[in-house]
Write a protein that holds these residues in place. Structure first.
Motif, PDB file in Angstrom:
ATOM      1  N   ASN A 102       0.820  -1.215   0.000  1.00 51.78           N
ATOM      2  CA  ASN A 102       0.000   0.000   0.000  1.00 51.78           C
ATOM      3  C   ASN A 102       0.854   1.265   0.000  1.00 51.78           C
ATOM      4  O   ASN A 102       0.475   2.288  -0.574  1.00 51.78           O
ATOM      5  CB  ASN A 102      -0.937  -0.001   1.209  1.00 51.78           C
ATOM      6  N   ARG A 103       2.017   1.198   0.642  1.00 50.83           N
ATOM      7  CA  ARG A 103       2.898   2.372   0.677  1.00 50.83           C
ATOM      8  C   ARG A 103       3.611   2.575  -0.652  1.00 50.83           C
ATOM      9  O   ARG A 103       3.792   3.704  -1.101  1.00 50.83           O
ATOM     10  CB  ARG A 103       3.961   2.207   1.780  1.00 50.83           C
ATOM     11  N   LYS A 104       4.028   1.494  -1.279  1.00 49.40           N
ATOM     12  CA  LYS A 104       4.931   1.604  -2.422  1.00 49.40           C
ATOM     13  C   LYS A 104       4.231   1.441  -3.772  1.00 49.40           C
ATOM     14  O   LYS A 104       4.822   1.730  -4.797  1.00 49.40           O
ATOM     15  CB  LYS A 104       6.047   0.550  -2.294  1.00 49.40           C
ATOM     16  N   THR A 105       3.002   0.951  -3.797  1.00 52.99           N
ATOM     17  CA  THR A 105       2.290   0.724  -5.056  1.00 52.99           C
ATOM     18  C   THR A 105       1.000   1.533  -5.031  1.00 52.99           C
ATOM     19  O   THR A 105       0.106   1.235  -4.243  1.00 52.99           O
ATOM     20  CB  THR A 105       1.980  -0.771  -5.246  1.00 52.99           C
ATOM     21  N   ARG A 106       0.906   2.529  -5.903  1.00 53.82           N
ATOM     22  CA  ARG A 106      -0.286   3.372  -5.904  1.00 53.82           C
ATOM     23  C   ARG A 106      -1.502   2.599  -6.380  1.00 53.82           C
ATOM     24  O   ARG A 106      -2.605   2.780  -5.902  1.00 53.82           O
ATOM     25  CB  ARG A 106      -0.046   4.587  -6.788  1.00 53.82           C
ATOM     26  N   TYR A 107      -1.309   1.753  -7.372  1.00 58.01           N
ATOM     27  CA  TYR A 107      -2.418   0.921  -7.845  1.00 58.01           C
ATOM     28  C   TYR A 107      -1.836  -0.318  -8.502  1.00 58.01           C
ATOM     29  O   TYR A 107      -0.882  -0.223  -9.279  1.00 58.01           O
ATOM     30  CB  TYR A 107      -3.298   1.660  -8.852  1.00 58.01           C
ATOM     31  N   ARG A 108      -2.395  -1.434  -8.169  1.00 53.38           N
ATOM     32  CA  ARG A 108      -1.978  -2.668  -8.804  1.00 53.38           C
ATOM     33  C   ARG A 108      -3.211  -3.385  -9.323  1.00 53.38           C
ATOM     34  O   ARG A 108      -4.188  -3.588  -8.600  1.00 53.38           O
ATOM     35  CB  ARG A 108      -1.233  -3.578  -7.820  1.00 53.38           C
ATOM     36  N   GLU A 109      -3.150  -3.758 -10.579  1.00 55.88           N
ATOM     37  CA  GLU A 109      -4.293  -4.379 -11.222  1.00 55.88           C
ATOM     38  C   GLU A 109      -4.627  -5.708 -10.539  1.00 55.88           C
ATOM     39  O   GLU A 109      -3.741  -6.455 -10.126  1.00 55.88           O
ATOM     40  CB  GLU A 109      -3.959  -4.635 -12.693  1.00 55.88           C
TER      41      GLU A 109
END
Length: 421
Positions: A102-109
Protein backbone atom coordinates in the motif's frame (compact mmCIF):
# COMPACT_ATOMS: atom_id res chain seq x y z
CA UNK A 1 21.20 -44.36 32.15
CA UNK A 2 22.39 -45.76 28.82
CA UNK A 3 25.13 -44.70 26.43
CA UNK A 4 24.08 -45.19 22.83
CA UNK A 5 26.43 -46.81 20.34
CA UNK A 6 26.85 -46.99 16.58
CA UNK A 7 29.34 -49.15 14.72
CA UNK A 8 32.14 -47.85 12.50
CA UNK A 9 29.77 -47.88 9.51
CA UNK A 10 27.23 -45.64 11.28
CA UNK A 11 24.66 -48.38 12.03
CA UNK A 12 23.06 -48.41 15.52
CA UNK A 13 23.91 -51.06 18.10
CA UNK A 14 22.43 -51.88 21.48
CA UNK A 15 23.33 -49.27 24.14
CA UNK A 16 25.91 -49.94 26.81
CA UNK A 17 26.57 -48.82 30.38
CA UNK A 18 28.48 -45.59 31.14
CA UNK A 19 31.34 -47.65 32.60
CA UNK A 20 31.85 -49.61 29.41
CA UNK A 21 31.69 -46.42 27.35
CA UNK A 22 34.40 -44.83 29.52
CA UNK A 23 36.66 -47.83 28.99
CA UNK A 24 36.14 -47.77 25.22
CA UNK A 25 36.90 -44.06 25.05
CA UNK A 26 39.94 -44.41 27.30
CA UNK A 27 41.33 -47.25 25.17
CA UNK A 28 40.78 -45.20 21.97
CA UNK A 29 38.36 -47.81 20.66
CA UNK A 30 35.50 -45.33 20.29
CA UNK A 31 34.85 -41.64 19.77
CA UNK A 32 32.03 -39.30 20.81
CA UNK A 33 29.69 -38.35 17.96
CA UNK A 34 26.82 -36.79 19.92
CA UNK A 35 26.62 -35.22 23.34
CA UNK A 36 22.83 -35.31 23.97
CA UNK A 37 21.75 -38.06 23.94
CA UNK A 38 25.32 -39.23 24.58
CA UNK A 39 26.36 -41.41 21.63
CA UNK A 40 29.71 -43.01 20.78
CA UNK A 41 30.96 -44.64 17.60
CA UNK A 42 33.14 -47.73 17.61
CA UNK A 43 36.44 -47.55 15.74
CA UNK A 44 36.72 -51.31 15.29
CA UNK A 45 34.55 -54.09 13.89
CA UNK A 46 31.79 -55.50 16.11
CA UNK A 47 29.60 -58.58 15.91
CA UNK A 48 26.59 -56.30 16.23
CA UNK A 49 24.40 -58.27 18.64
CA UNK A 50 20.91 -56.75 18.66
CA UNK A 51 17.61 -57.28 20.43
CA UNK A 52 14.15 -56.44 19.10
CA UNK A 53 13.47 -52.77 19.90
CA UNK A 54 9.94 -51.39 19.52
CA UNK A 55 9.28 -47.66 19.25
CA UNK A 56 5.99 -46.11 20.38
CA UNK A 57 4.98 -42.62 19.25
CA UNK A 58 2.18 -40.74 21.01
CA UNK A 59 1.28 -38.38 18.17
CA UNK A 60 0.11 -34.85 18.99
CA UNK A 61 -0.18 -31.29 17.74
CA UNK A 62 1.59 -29.67 20.71
CA UNK A 63 3.43 -32.48 22.49
CA UNK A 64 4.80 -35.82 21.30
CA UNK A 65 5.68 -38.79 23.50
CA UNK A 66 8.38 -41.25 22.43
CA UNK A 67 9.40 -44.53 24.04
CA UNK A 68 11.86 -47.10 22.64
CA UNK A 69 11.91 -50.32 24.66
CA UNK A 70 12.92 -53.94 24.62
CA UNK A 71 10.87 -56.66 26.25
CA UNK A 72 12.18 -55.73 29.71
CA UNK A 73 13.91 -52.32 29.62
CA UNK A 74 13.14 -48.79 28.50
CA UNK A 75 16.07 -47.68 26.35
CA UNK A 76 14.95 -44.16 25.43
CA UNK A 77 12.02 -42.03 26.55
CA UNK A 78 11.38 -38.44 25.60
CA UNK A 79 8.72 -35.79 25.37
CA UNK A 80 8.90 -33.18 22.60
CA UNK A 81 7.20 -29.81 22.39
CA UNK A 82 6.27 -28.68 18.88
CA UNK A 83 6.09 -25.14 17.57
CA UNK A 84 2.72 -23.37 17.78
CA UNK A 85 3.79 -19.93 16.57
CA UNK A 86 3.78 -20.55 12.82
CA UNK A 87 0.20 -19.36 12.20
CA UNK A 88 0.85 -16.08 14.02
CA UNK A 89 4.16 -15.49 12.25
CA UNK A 90 2.59 -16.03 8.83
CA UNK A 91 -0.21 -13.61 9.72
CA UNK A 92 2.34 -10.97 10.76
CA UNK A 93 4.26 -11.48 7.51
CA UNK A 94 1.05 -11.06 5.51
CA UNK A 95 0.24 -7.88 7.42
CA UNK A 96 3.68 -6.38 6.74
CA UNK A 97 3.47 -7.27 3.05
CA UNK A 98 0.07 -5.66 2.62
CA UNK A 99 1.13 -2.45 4.32
CA UNK A 100 4.34 -2.32 2.30
CA UNK A 101 2.44 -2.74 -0.98
CA UNK A 102 0.00 0.00 0.00
CA UNK A 103 2.90 2.37 0.68
CA UNK A 104 4.93 1.60 -2.42
CA UNK A 105 2.29 0.72 -5.06
CA UNK A 106 -0.29 3.37 -5.90
CA UNK A 107 -2.42 0.92 -7.85
CA UNK A 108 -1.98 -2.67 -8.80
CA UNK A 109 -4.29 -4.38 -11.22
CA UNK A 110 -6.37 -7.18 -9.73
CA UNK A 111 -5.05 -10.68 -10.32
CA UNK A 112 -6.92 -13.95 -10.46
CA UNK A 113 -6.13 -16.67 -7.99
CA UNK A 114 -4.52 -18.91 -10.60
CA UNK A 115 -1.69 -20.37 -8.54
CA UNK A 116 -2.25 -24.09 -8.26
CA UNK A 117 -0.88 -25.80 -5.16
CA UNK A 118 1.05 -29.02 -5.70
CA UNK A 119 -0.63 -32.34 -5.00
CA UNK A 120 -0.50 -33.27 -1.33
CA UNK A 121 0.08 -29.67 -0.20
CA UNK A 122 -0.56 -28.99 3.48
CA UNK A 123 -0.57 -25.71 5.42
CA UNK A 124 2.88 -24.79 6.84
CA UNK A 125 1.72 -25.24 10.44
CA UNK A 126 0.61 -28.83 9.77
CA UNK A 127 3.58 -29.60 7.54
CA UNK A 128 5.94 -28.56 10.34
CA UNK A 129 4.27 -30.98 12.75
CA UNK A 130 4.60 -33.84 10.28
CA UNK A 131 8.26 -33.04 9.64
CA UNK A 132 8.88 -32.80 13.38
CA UNK A 133 7.42 -36.27 14.02
CA UNK A 134 9.59 -37.73 11.28
CA UNK A 135 12.67 -35.96 12.66
CA UNK A 136 12.07 -37.47 16.10
CA UNK A 137 11.64 -40.96 14.66
CA UNK A 138 14.84 -40.50 12.62
CA UNK A 139 16.70 -39.51 15.80
CA UNK A 140 15.70 -42.73 17.58
CA UNK A 141 16.60 -44.83 14.53
CA UNK A 142 20.04 -43.18 14.50
CA UNK A 143 20.91 -44.26 18.04
CA UNK A 144 18.94 -47.53 18.42
CA UNK A 145 18.32 -50.58 16.18
CA UNK A 146 14.55 -50.14 16.01
CA UNK A 147 12.70 -53.14 14.58
CA UNK A 148 9.10 -51.85 14.76
CA UNK A 149 7.39 -48.46 14.98
CA UNK A 150 3.83 -48.01 16.27
CA UNK A 151 2.08 -44.65 15.91
CA UNK A 152 -1.13 -43.64 17.62
CA UNK A 153 -3.47 -41.83 15.23
CA UNK A 154 -6.79 -40.18 16.02
CA UNK A 155 -9.71 -38.63 14.19
CA UNK A 156 -12.21 -36.15 15.64
CA UNK A 157 -15.76 -35.29 14.62
CA UNK A 158 -15.60 -31.56 15.36
CA UNK A 159 -19.29 -31.02 14.61
CA UNK A 160 -20.19 -33.81 17.02
CA UNK A 161 -18.03 -32.16 19.67
CA UNK A 162 -19.95 -28.92 19.21
CA UNK A 163 -23.40 -30.52 19.02
CA UNK A 164 -23.68 -34.07 20.44
CA UNK A 165 -27.19 -34.45 18.96
CA UNK A 166 -26.24 -33.71 15.35
CA UNK A 167 -27.20 -36.33 12.77
CA UNK A 168 -27.99 -36.89 9.13
CA UNK A 169 -28.33 -33.90 6.85
CA UNK A 170 -27.47 -31.51 9.70
CA UNK A 171 -23.80 -32.18 8.96
CA UNK A 172 -24.20 -30.45 5.58
CA UNK A 173 -26.43 -27.63 6.80
CA UNK A 174 -24.37 -26.32 9.71
CA UNK A 175 -25.27 -23.83 12.41
CA UNK A 176 -25.10 -20.78 10.09
CA UNK A 177 -27.67 -22.03 7.60
CA UNK A 178 -30.21 -19.31 6.73
CA UNK A 179 -27.94 -16.38 7.62
CA UNK A 180 -26.31 -14.04 5.13
CA UNK A 181 -22.95 -13.90 6.87
CA UNK A 182 -21.16 -14.70 10.11
CA UNK A 183 -21.91 -11.28 11.64
CA UNK A 184 -25.67 -11.73 11.21
CA UNK A 185 -25.47 -15.18 12.83
CA UNK A 186 -23.45 -13.91 15.82
CA UNK A 187 -25.90 -11.07 16.45
CA UNK A 188 -28.81 -13.50 16.31
CA UNK A 189 -27.04 -16.01 18.56
CA UNK A 190 -26.42 -13.31 21.19
CA UNK A 191 -30.03 -12.07 20.94
CA UNK A 192 -28.87 -8.67 19.62
CA UNK A 193 -27.63 -7.79 23.12
CA UNK A 194 -24.23 -6.61 24.31
CA UNK A 195 -22.65 -9.54 26.13
CA UNK A 196 -20.61 -7.25 28.42
CA UNK A 197 -23.10 -4.76 29.80
CA UNK A 198 -26.21 -6.83 28.93
CA UNK A 199 -27.86 -3.75 27.40
CA UNK A 200 -27.52 -1.50 30.46
CA UNK A 201 -25.76 1.28 28.50
CA UNK A 202 -28.61 1.32 25.95
CA UNK A 203 -26.31 1.85 22.98
CA UNK A 204 -28.24 0.89 19.79
CA UNK A 205 -25.04 0.37 17.77
CA UNK A 206 -23.88 -3.25 18.02
CA UNK A 207 -20.50 -4.54 16.85
CA UNK A 208 -18.80 -7.93 16.62
CA UNK A 209 -15.60 -8.36 18.65
CA UNK A 210 -12.84 -10.96 18.17
CA UNK A 211 -12.15 -12.71 21.49
CA UNK A 212 -8.78 -14.01 20.30
CA UNK A 213 -6.72 -12.10 17.78
CA UNK A 214 -7.94 -12.53 14.22
CA UNK A 215 -4.43 -13.69 13.33
CA UNK A 216 -4.69 -16.87 15.40
CA UNK A 217 -8.37 -17.18 16.33
CA UNK A 218 -9.88 -16.57 12.90
CA UNK A 219 -13.42 -15.44 12.09
CA UNK A 220 -15.29 -18.52 13.33
CA UNK A 221 -18.45 -17.80 15.38
CA UNK A 222 -16.85 -19.32 18.50
CA UNK A 223 -14.26 -16.54 18.39
CA UNK A 224 -16.81 -13.72 17.99
CA UNK A 225 -19.02 -11.98 20.53
CA UNK A 226 -21.56 -9.15 20.36
CA UNK A 227 -20.63 -5.85 22.04
CA UNK A 228 -22.17 -2.41 21.90
CA UNK A 229 -20.04 0.41 20.50
CA UNK A 230 -19.63 2.00 23.96
CA UNK A 231 -18.26 -1.16 25.55
CA UNK A 232 -16.22 -2.13 22.49
CA UNK A 233 -14.20 1.02 21.83
CA UNK A 234 -15.30 4.16 23.66
CA UNK A 235 -15.46 3.03 27.26
CA UNK A 236 -14.23 -0.41 28.30
CA UNK A 237 -12.66 -3.18 26.27
CA UNK A 238 -10.07 -1.59 23.96
CA UNK A 239 -9.55 1.74 25.76
CA UNK A 240 -8.73 0.11 29.12
CA UNK A 241 -7.08 -3.00 27.67
CA UNK A 242 -9.61 -5.45 29.10
CA UNK A 243 -9.60 -7.88 26.16
CA UNK A 244 -8.50 -10.69 28.48
CA UNK A 245 -11.74 -10.69 30.48
CA UNK A 246 -13.70 -12.10 27.53
CA UNK A 247 -13.25 -15.84 27.10
CA UNK A 248 -14.44 -18.24 24.42
CA UNK A 249 -17.49 -20.27 25.39
CA UNK A 250 -15.99 -23.35 23.76
CA UNK A 251 -12.32 -24.24 23.44
CA UNK A 252 -11.02 -23.90 19.87
CA UNK A 253 -11.09 -26.99 17.67
CA UNK A 254 -7.75 -26.17 16.07
CA UNK A 255 -5.87 -29.12 17.54
CA UNK A 256 -8.63 -31.60 16.70
CA UNK A 257 -8.80 -30.35 13.11
CA UNK A 258 -5.02 -30.56 12.71
CA UNK A 259 -4.91 -34.12 14.06
CA UNK A 260 -7.58 -35.16 11.57
CA UNK A 261 -5.75 -33.49 8.68
CA UNK A 262 -2.25 -34.77 9.43
CA UNK A 263 -2.77 -38.36 10.62
CA UNK A 264 -2.78 -40.23 7.29
CA UNK A 265 -0.37 -37.87 5.55
CA UNK A 266 2.17 -38.43 8.29
CA UNK A 267 1.68 -42.20 8.49
CA UNK A 268 2.06 -42.60 4.72
CA UNK A 269 5.33 -40.66 4.77
CA UNK A 270 6.67 -42.69 7.69
CA UNK A 271 5.57 -45.95 6.06
CA UNK A 272 7.48 -45.02 2.89
CA UNK A 273 10.65 -44.54 4.95
CA UNK A 274 10.19 -47.35 7.49
CA UNK A 275 8.33 -50.40 6.25
CA UNK A 276 7.94 -51.73 9.82
CA UNK A 277 5.63 -48.86 10.83
CA UNK A 278 2.14 -49.67 12.20
CA UNK A 279 -0.77 -47.73 13.68
CA UNK A 280 -2.90 -47.97 16.80
CA UNK A 281 -5.72 -45.92 18.31
CA UNK A 282 -6.23 -43.89 21.44
CA UNK A 283 -8.85 -46.10 23.06
CA UNK A 284 -6.45 -49.06 22.92
CA UNK A 285 -3.71 -46.99 24.57
CA UNK A 286 -6.09 -45.85 27.31
CA UNK A 287 -7.24 -49.40 28.00
CA UNK A 288 -3.63 -50.65 28.34
CA UNK A 289 -2.64 -47.75 30.62
CA UNK A 290 -5.60 -48.22 32.97
CA UNK A 291 -5.24 -52.01 33.05
CA UNK A 292 -1.63 -51.67 34.20
CA UNK A 293 -2.32 -48.85 36.68
CA UNK A 294 0.03 -46.35 35.02
CA UNK A 295 -0.19 -42.54 35.36
CA UNK A 296 -1.25 -40.34 32.47
CA UNK A 297 1.64 -38.73 30.60
CA UNK A 298 2.87 -38.54 27.02
CA UNK A 299 5.84 -40.81 27.67
CA UNK A 300 3.76 -43.42 29.51
CA UNK A 301 1.28 -43.42 26.63
CA UNK A 302 4.15 -43.95 24.20
CA UNK A 303 5.36 -46.88 26.30
CA UNK A 304 1.88 -48.43 26.17
CA UNK A 305 1.79 -47.89 22.40
CA UNK A 306 5.12 -49.69 22.00
CA UNK A 307 3.65 -52.89 23.43
CA UNK A 308 5.57 -53.36 26.69
CA UNK A 309 3.97 -51.00 29.24
CA UNK A 310 5.68 -52.63 32.26
CA UNK A 311 9.23 -52.30 30.95
CA UNK A 312 11.71 -51.04 33.53
CA UNK A 313 12.46 -47.27 33.21
CA UNK A 314 16.09 -46.32 32.76
CA UNK A 315 15.97 -43.43 35.23
CA UNK A 316 16.73 -40.87 32.53
CA UNK A 317 14.24 -39.02 30.34
CA UNK A 318 14.74 -36.36 27.67
CA UNK A 319 12.91 -33.13 27.01
CA UNK A 320 12.97 -31.84 23.43
CA UNK A 321 11.74 -28.55 22.06
CA UNK A 322 11.49 -27.29 18.48
CA UNK A 323 12.36 -23.62 17.95
CA UNK A 324 12.64 -21.34 14.95
CA UNK A 325 15.96 -21.05 13.16
CA UNK A 326 15.95 -17.38 12.11
CA UNK A 327 13.92 -14.25 12.63
CA UNK A 328 13.42 -12.85 9.13
CA UNK A 329 11.37 -9.80 10.11
CA UNK A 330 13.15 -6.74 8.69
CA UNK A 331 11.55 -3.95 10.74
CA UNK A 332 9.85 -3.44 14.08
CA UNK A 333 6.08 -3.13 13.99
CA UNK A 334 6.06 0.15 15.98
CA UNK A 335 6.80 3.19 13.83
CA UNK A 336 8.99 5.89 15.40
CA UNK A 337 8.50 9.63 15.16
CA UNK A 338 8.93 10.99 11.67
CA UNK A 339 7.60 7.78 10.10
CA UNK A 340 10.86 5.89 10.60
CA UNK A 341 10.76 2.13 10.83
CA UNK A 342 13.32 0.76 13.24
CA UNK A 343 15.38 -2.11 11.90
CA UNK A 344 14.80 -5.51 13.47
CA UNK A 345 18.24 -6.82 12.56
CA UNK A 346 20.47 -8.06 15.34
CA UNK A 347 23.91 -9.69 15.27
CA UNK A 348 23.83 -13.44 15.31
CA UNK A 349 26.56 -13.71 17.94
CA UNK A 350 26.82 -11.59 21.08
CA UNK A 351 30.09 -12.16 22.95
CA UNK A 352 30.47 -15.36 20.86
CA UNK A 353 27.09 -16.72 22.05
CA UNK A 354 23.89 -17.03 20.05
CA UNK A 355 20.23 -17.63 20.86
CA UNK A 356 19.40 -21.19 22.03
CA UNK A 357 23.01 -22.18 22.69
CA UNK A 358 23.29 -24.78 25.46
CA UNK A 359 25.61 -23.42 28.15
CA UNK A 360 26.79 -24.31 31.63
CA UNK A 361 26.14 -21.69 34.31
CA UNK A 362 27.42 -22.40 37.82
CA UNK A 363 27.51 -26.13 37.11
CA UNK A 364 23.98 -26.28 35.63
CA UNK A 365 23.16 -26.86 31.97
CA UNK A 366 20.60 -24.48 30.47
CA UNK A 367 19.74 -22.61 27.27
CA UNK A 368 20.01 -18.98 26.17
CA UNK A 369 16.46 -17.70 25.63
CA UNK A 370 17.26 -13.98 25.64
CA UNK A 371 20.30 -11.76 25.19
CA UNK A 372 21.51 -8.18 25.48
CA UNK A 373 24.21 -6.49 23.48
CA UNK A 374 26.05 -5.75 26.75
CA UNK A 375 26.67 -9.48 27.22
CA UNK A 376 24.00 -10.48 29.73
CA UNK A 377 21.75 -13.45 28.93
CA UNK A 378 18.39 -14.86 30.01
CA UNK A 379 18.97 -18.52 30.90
CA UNK A 380 16.15 -21.06 31.09
CA UNK A 381 15.37 -24.76 30.99
CA UNK A 382 13.18 -26.20 28.26
CA UNK A 383 10.09 -26.35 30.48
CA UNK A 384 10.35 -22.58 31.01
CA UNK A 385 11.97 -22.63 34.46
CA UNK A 386 14.29 -19.64 34.89
CA UNK A 387 17.90 -20.25 35.81
CA UNK A 388 19.03 -16.61 35.72
CA UNK A 389 17.44 -13.52 34.20
CA UNK A 390 20.69 -11.65 33.53
CA UNK A 391 23.80 -13.82 33.62
CA UNK A 392 27.13 -12.40 32.48
CA UNK A 393 28.76 -14.00 29.45
CA UNK A 394 31.98 -14.35 31.44
CA UNK A 395 30.33 -17.02 33.63
CA UNK A 396 29.05 -19.11 30.72
CA UNK A 397 30.62 -22.05 28.95
CA UNK A 398 29.04 -23.29 25.75
CA UNK A 399 28.67 -27.06 25.46
CA UNK A 400 26.40 -27.28 22.39
CA UNK A 401 25.66 -24.92 19.54
CA UNK A 402 22.10 -23.80 18.86
CA UNK A 403 19.83 -26.02 16.77
CA UNK A 404 16.17 -26.12 15.75
CA UNK A 405 15.78 -29.13 18.09
CA UNK A 406 16.89 -28.49 21.66
CA UNK A 407 17.48 -31.54 23.87
CA UNK A 408 17.73 -31.64 27.65
CA UNK A 409 18.52 -34.71 29.76
CA UNK A 410 16.82 -35.18 33.11
CA UNK A 411 16.97 -37.80 35.81
CA UNK A 412 13.72 -39.37 36.88
CA UNK A 413 10.83 -41.53 35.71
CA UNK A 414 8.14 -40.82 33.13
CA UNK A 415 6.25 -38.23 35.16
CA UNK A 416 4.62 -35.36 33.19
CA UNK A 417 7.07 -32.64 32.17
CA UNK A 418 5.27 -30.30 29.79
CA UNK A 419 1.61 -29.53 30.31
CA UNK A 420 -0.63 -32.28 28.95
CA UNK A 421 -2.49 -31.44 25.74
Amino acid sequence: MFVYMINKHGKPLMPCSPRKARLLLKQKKAKVVRRTPFTIQLLYGSSGYKQPVSLGVDMGTRHVGISAITEKDVLFEAEAQLRTDIVGLLAIRRQFRRSRRNRKTRYREARFLNRRKPEGWLPPSIQHKINSHIKLIDLVHYILPVTSVTIEVATFDTQKLKNPNIQGVEYQQGEQMGFWNVREYVLYRDNHTCQYCKGEKKDPVLQVHHIESRKTGGDSPDNLITLCKTCHHEDEIHEKGLEHILQRKRPPMRDASQMTAMRWAMFSRIREKYSHANITYGYITKCIRIANGLPKSHMVDARCISGNPLAKPSGTVYLLKFVRKNNRQLHKATILKGGKRKSNKAPRFVKEFQLFDKVVYEGKECFIFGRRSSGYFDLRLLDGAKVHASASWKKLKRVEYASTLLIERRKGDSSPTFALA
